[in-house]
Write a protein that holds these residues in place. Structure first.
Motif, mmCIF file in Angstrom:
data_model
loop_
_atom_site.group_PDB
_atom_site.id
_atom_site.type_symbol
_atom_site.label_atom_id
_atom_site.label_comp_id
_atom_site.label_asym_id
_atom_site.label_seq_id
_atom_site.Cartn_x
_atom_site.Cartn_y
_atom_site.Cartn_z
ATOM 1 N N GLU A 64 -7.402 0.965 -3.091
ATOM 2 C CA GLU A 64 -6.484 -0.244 -3.470
ATOM 3 C C GLU A 64 -8.211 -1.123 -5.003
ATOM 4 O OE1 GLU A 64 -4.170 0.263 -0.418
ATOM 5 O OE2 GLU A 64 -5.780 -0.259 -0.798
ATOM 6 N N SER A 65 -7.912 -1.106 -5.726
ATOM 7 C CA SER A 65 -8.604 -2.575 -6.705
ATOM 8 C C SER A 65 -8.142 -2.629 -7.364
ATOM 9 C CB SER A 65 -10.016 -1.769 -7.225
ATOM 10 O OG SER A 65 -9.879 -0.702 -8.265
ATOM 11 N N GLY A 66 -8.393 -3.408 -8.158
ATOM 12 C CA GLY A 66 -8.066 -4.791 -9.223
ATOM 13 C C GLY A 66 -7.561 -6.021 -9.386
ATOM 14 N N GLY A 67 -7.495 -6.588 -8.260
ATOM 15 C CA GLY A 67 -6.656 -7.371 -7.358
ATOM 16 C C GLY A 67 -7.574 -9.307 -7.477
ATOM 17 N N GLY A 68 -7.218 -10.225 -7.807
ATOM 18 C CA GLY A 68 -7.648 -11.355 -7.879
ATOM 19 C C GLY A 68 -6.671 -12.394 -8.025
ATOM 20 N N LEU A 69 -7.252 -13.460 -8.483
ATOM 21 C CA LEU A 69 -6.716 -15.238 -8.955
ATOM 22 C C LEU A 69 -6.420 -14.768 -9.516
ATOM 23 C CD1 LEU A 69 -5.771 -17.568 -7.542
ATOM 24 C CD2 LEU A 69 -8.094 -18.694 -8.429
ATOM 25 N N THR A 108 2.776 -13.469 -5.843
ATOM 26 C CA THR A 108 1.372 -13.130 -4.919
ATOM 27 C C THR A 108 1.536 -12.509 -2.941
ATOM 28 O OG1 THR A 108 0.739 -16.027 -5.573
ATOM 29 C CG2 THR A 108 -0.212 -15.132 -3.462
ATOM 30 N N ALA A 109 0.547 -11.194 -2.987
ATOM 31 C CA ALA A 109 1.132 -10.266 -2.075
ATOM 32 C C ALA A 109 -0.669 -10.066 -1.981
ATOM 33 C CB ALA A 109 2.091 -9.679 -2.099
ATOM 34 N N VAL A 110 -0.608 -9.211 -0.261
ATOM 35 C CA VAL A 110 -1.442 -8.050 -0.602
ATOM 36 C C VAL A 110 -0.695 -6.695 -0.959
ATOM 37 C CG1 VAL A 110 -3.354 -6.817 0.626
ATOM 38 C CG2 VAL A 110 -2.685 -9.232 1.136
ATOM 39 N N TYR A 111 -1.087 -6.174 -2.202
ATOM 40 C CA TYR A 111 -1.110 -4.957 -2.283
ATOM 41 C C TYR A 111 -1.384 -3.404 -2.219
ATOM 42 C CZ TYR A 111 2.142 -7.402 -5.587
ATOM 43 O OH TYR A 111 3.016 -7.887 -6.295
ATOM 44 N N TYR A 112 -0.438 -2.913 -1.823
ATOM 45 C CA TYR A 112 -0.883 -1.484 -0.722
ATOM 46 C C TYR A 112 -0.871 0.099 -1.444
ATOM 47 C CZ TYR A 112 -1.429 -4.604 2.976
ATOM 48 O OH TYR A 112 -2.286 -5.877 3.990
ATOM 49 N N CYS A 113 -1.456 0.478 -1.411
ATOM 50 C CA CYS A 113 -0.478 2.250 -2.237
ATOM 51 C C CYS A 113 -0.548 2.819 -0.437
ATOM 52 C CB CYS A 113 -1.606 2.771 -3.610
ATOM 53 S SG CYS A 113 -3.537 2.752 -2.580
ATOM 54 N N ALA A 114 0.451 4.343 -1.030
ATOM 55 C CA ALA A 114 0.465 4.269 -0.153
ATOM 56 C C ALA A 114 1.499 6.065 0.361
ATOM 57 C CB ALA A 114 2.276 3.608 0.869
ATOM 58 N N ALA A 115 0.811 6.843 0.783
ATOM 59 C CA ALA A 115 1.369 8.212 0.493
ATOM 60 C C ALA A 115 1.731 9.530 1.622
ATOM 61 C CB ALA A 115 -0.244 8.638 -0.002
ATOM 62 N N THR A 116 2.614 10.100 0.801
ATOM 63 C CA THR A 116 3.242 10.909 1.969
ATOM 64 C C THR A 116 3.497 12.570 1.654
ATOM 65 O OG1 THR A 116 5.402 11.121 3.458
ATOM 66 C CG2 THR A 116 5.850 9.741 1.392
ATOM 67 N N ARG A 117 3.516 12.958 2.347
ATOM 68 C CA ARG A 117 3.776 14.514 1.889
ATOM 69 C C ARG A 117 5.253 14.884 1.249
ATOM 70 N NH1 ARG A 117 0.965 19.724 1.483
ATOM 71 N NH2 ARG A 117 -1.196 18.707 2.398
ATOM 72 N N THR A 118 6.072 14.417 2.094
ATOM 73 C CA THR A 118 7.820 14.611 2.462
ATOM 74 C C THR A 118 8.748 13.637 2.668
ATOM 75 O OG1 THR A 118 6.958 17.060 3.150
ATOM 76 C CG2 THR A 118 9.299 15.735 3.010
ATOM 77 N N LEU A 119 9.281 13.571 1.517
ATOM 78 C CA LEU A 119 10.191 12.394 1.321
ATOM 79 C C LEU A 119 11.274 12.260 0.540
ATOM 80 C CD1 LEU A 119 9.581 8.845 1.271
ATOM 81 C CD2 LEU A 119 8.854 9.044 -1.143
ATOM 82 N N ILE A 120 12.530 12.203 1.073
ATOM 83 C CA ILE A 120 13.394 12.205 0.800
ATOM 84 C C ILE A 120 14.019 10.548 -0.046
ATOM 85 C CG2 ILE A 120 14.009 13.928 2.693
ATOM 86 C CD1 ILE A 120 15.641 11.415 4.142
ATOM 87 N N GLY A 151 -5.312 -2.545 0.751
ATOM 88 C CA GLY A 151 -4.401 -3.608 -0.206
ATOM 89 C C GLY A 151 -5.352 -3.849 -0.750
ATOM 90 N N THR A 152 -4.912 -4.634 -1.562
ATOM 91 C CA THR A 152 -5.917 -5.423 -2.412
ATOM 92 C C THR A 152 -4.830 -6.219 -3.054
ATOM 93 O OG1 THR A 152 -6.890 -6.270 -5.030
ATOM 94 C CG2 THR A 152 -5.110 -4.793 -4.974
ATOM 95 N N GLN A 153 -5.583 -8.191 -2.412
ATOM 96 C CA GLN A 153 -4.734 -9.234 -2.722
ATOM 97 C C GLN A 153 -4.931 -9.419 -3.989
ATOM 98 O OE1 GLN A 153 -3.852 -11.751 -0.099
ATOM 99 N NE2 GLN A 153 -3.033 -12.657 -1.940
ATOM 100 N N VAL A 154 -3.309 -10.094 -4.839
ATOM 101 C CA VAL A 154 -2.748 -10.758 -6.210
ATOM 102 C C VAL A 154 -2.202 -12.435 -5.674
ATOM 103 C CG1 VAL A 154 -1.282 -10.673 -7.352
ATOM 104 C CG2 VAL A 154 -2.928 -8.842 -7.330
ATOM 105 N N THR A 155 -3.159 -12.892 -5.658
ATOM 106 C CA THR A 155 -2.588 -14.363 -5.874
ATOM 107 C C THR A 155 -2.729 -15.185 -7.520
ATOM 108 O OG1 THR A 155 -4.645 -14.750 -4.318
ATOM 109 C CG2 THR A 155 -2.794 -16.875 -5.349
ATOM 110 N N VAL A 156 -0.988 -15.389 -7.081
ATOM 111 C CA VAL A 156 -0.651 -15.762 -9.136
ATOM 112 C C VAL A 156 -0.629 -17.188 -8.766
ATOM 113 C CG1 VAL A 156 1.169 -15.526 -10.672
ATOM 114 C CG2 VAL A 156 0.567 -14.056 -9.079
ATOM 115 N N SER A 157 -1.340 -17.769 -9.936
ATOM 116 C CA SER A 157 -0.809 -19.436 -9.645
ATOM 117 C C SER A 157 -0.892 -20.095 -11.304
ATOM 118 C CB SER A 157 -2.984 -19.824 -9.813
ATOM 119 O OG SER A 157 -2.449 -21.270 -9.539
ATOM 120 N N SER A 158 0.427 -21.230 -10.774
ATOM 121 C CA SER A 158 0.571 -21.737 -11.811
ATOM 122 C C SER A 158 -0.281 -22.810 -11.624
ATOM 123 C CB SER A 158 2.068 -22.914 -11.437
ATOM 124 O OG SER A 158 1.668 -23.178 -10.184
#
Length: 126
Positions: free
Chosen positions: A6-11, A91-103, A119-126
């Motif tokens: 994963e990539s693209g996260g940040g503050l 705000t969270a760590v974002y993960y991608c996941a994969a599986t061959r078989t999914l219902i 994972g890639t960290q995304v922090t949303v600041s006010s």
């Protein structure tokens, strides 16, 4: 062994657009179902959005429906998560996941996926 990065996260400030990317080590996205999850500090990992290959259906969790969009670029072995109208609660760590078989009933279950990125960290600041 499938590898996901994963990539693209940040503050980032609230509102606006942010795009996360997930690249696979091989061309899995035409044969695997893939999803995005996130995990905030002290909370369980939760489903964000997912693409079920069988049926070509995309699912979204209620908190992000209408704000986030998941897409795929199979020629680039990549999936994306566009985050619009960001909120502090995104705000969270974002993960991608994969599986061959999914219902369908298991799309939102982390245990249904065999392969995970770090994972890639995304922090949303006010």
């Amino acid at each position: 062994q499938v590898q996901l990065v994963e990539s693209g996260g940040g503050l980032v400030p609230i509102g606006g657009l942010l795009r996360l990317s997930c690249k696979a080590s091989e061309g899995i996205f035409n044969t695997y179902s893939v999803s995005w999850f996130r995990q905030a500090p002290g909370k369980d990992r939760e489903f964000v959005a997912g693409y079920k290959r069988s049926g070509h259906t995309t699912y979204y969790a209620e908190p992000v429906k209408g704000r986030f969009t998941m897409s795929r670029a199979s020629t680039k072995n990549a999936i994306y998560l566009e985050m619009n109208s960001r909120k502090v609660e995104d705000t969270a760590v974002y993960y991608c996941a994969a599986t061959r078989t999914l219902i369908s009933s298991a799309v939102g279950q982390p245990t249904a996926y065999q392969y995970w990125g770090r994972g890639t960290q995304v922090t949303v600041s006010s």
